[in-house]
Each structure stands twice: as structure tokens, then as C-alpha cells.
Design a protein around this motif. Structure first.
Motif: not given
Length: 209
Positions: A143-145, A39-50, A52-59
């Protein structure tokens, strides 16, 4: 003359005693030999990698009570500068530019992101990313992108890969079709990127407390 007692088979029936047998729980026994479904940790599943404007951006967007923009800026600068000196960093890692008036810092990093390190093997990728941090009174936004990877390029053009996060670790690329497991190949990049992001943001958060 000795008289032998008469055995009455009608009243005293001979029988084979019941043997005690070990009762086994077949369900538990079966479970010992079955491979448990991971069972995969939910922190890695859907929505974990946002994206924004076509770019992976962690905030990281947080309030920092009791500190001025300058105080927050100074702390951020120290954290981001120390990161460039970590053991996993390349010489290219640096604070690229600052705006002291707007309390903004832009830093670029090139580092090793390790998937597995054992006596028999070392599996890792070059991990490139940019951090832009801006401080205001009582608040910080980080922001990390601009994330990319260079994996096993030393093996040759056909074996290694050079790819950006948008093509590699998004929900579409980094997860299976059901979105309940990491993808077979790019999944490890997604997982380790999230772990590294969490580590960086936690370090900044702790420094500002």
C-alpha cells in the motif's frame, strides 16, 4: 504565285487551352492550421486515484508463485531500502519499522517529484508518502498512502502550498468538471503521482518475478 491556304474558322476553331490547376484538399489544408484537441490518457482519468476510508491509497496485490513469505520479505526489503538511496530522495527517507514475524515493512519517503526540468526552468514539488508491504507465502500486498506535497514553500507563505492528496489529486480535485481532462493546476500533481506509483509498483513486481 504562291497560294496561301485558306483558314476555315468554321472547321478549325481557335481556343485558349485549359490551364492545369492544382487541386487542393481544403479539408487537409485546414487541418494543418487547426490545433488538435488534446485527448488525455485514460490512465489519469476517473478512478485512477482510489480513495479508501477517506484516504488516497494505491494498492499492489499480487500472487508470487513459488516463493515463501520470508523470501518475498527479503526481496521487498531490498527494493524499499534501495529506494531510500535514490538521487531524488531526502535524508528523511527510510525504512521506519519492520515486523519480521508478520513479514511486514513500513517505510517513509520524502523525495523530489519533478514536473518539468529544462535549461530555463525547474518545476518540482516535495513528495511525501508511506509504503506498507506485507508478505505471505506466495503473495504480497503493498500500500502506498499518506501522501502529501510541499510546493514552492521557499517562495513564501502566500506563494507555496502544503497539501494532502485527499484535498488535491482525487477525481473531484484533480480533474475538470467533465472528468475528461486533468485540472489546470492540481492535474500535474495527479499525473506525476500516478506515474511515480506505477514506477514503484513495476519495480517491486519485476523484483519478485
Amino acid at each position: 504565285m504562291l497560294l496561301c491556304p485558306t483558314l476555315s474558322f468554321a472547321q478549325n476553331t481557335w481556343e485558349v487551352p485549359t490551364q492545369k490547376t492544382e487541386v487542393r484538399d481544403t479539408t487537409k489544408r485546414k487541418a494543418l492550421f487547426e490545433t488538435k484537441k488534446k485527448v488525455e490518457d485514460p490512465k489519469y482519468l476517473s478512478g485512477a486515484v482510489p480513495v479508501v476510508d477517506g484516504k488516497v491509497t494505491f494498492t499492489l496485490d499480487m500472487d508470487v508463485k513459488g516463493k515463501t513469505a520470508q523470501e518475498i520479505y527479503d526481496i521487498l526489503y531490498g527494493v524499499l531500502d534501495n529506494m531510500t538511496k535514490e538521487e531524488n530522495q531526502f535524508k528523511e527517507s527510510k525504512i521506519a519499522i519492520v515486523n519480521k514475524g508478520e513479514h511486514t515493512i513500513a517505510a517513509r519517503y520524502k523525495e523530489w517529484l519533478v514536473f518539468r526540468n529544462s535549461a530555463l526552468s525547474l518545476d518540482r514539488t516535495v513528495f511525501n508518502y508511506t509504503i506498507i508491504a506485507q508478505a505471505t507465502d506466495g503473495h504480497v500486498n503493498v500500500k502506498l498512502f499518506r501522501i502529501s506535497y510541499q510546493y514552492e514553500l521557499e517562495r513564501g507563505i502566500n506563494d507555496g502550498i502544503e497539501v494532502v492528496a485527499e484535498e488535491w489529486i482525487t477525481d473531484e480535485q484533480g480533474l475538470n468538471k467533465k472528468k475528461d481532462k486533468l485540472a489546470k493546476y492540481s492535474g500535474k500533481f495527479r499525473k506525476k503521482t500516478i506515474d511515480r506509483k506505477d514506477n514503484i509498483f513495476e519495480t517491486i513486481t519485476n523484483a519478485l518475478r
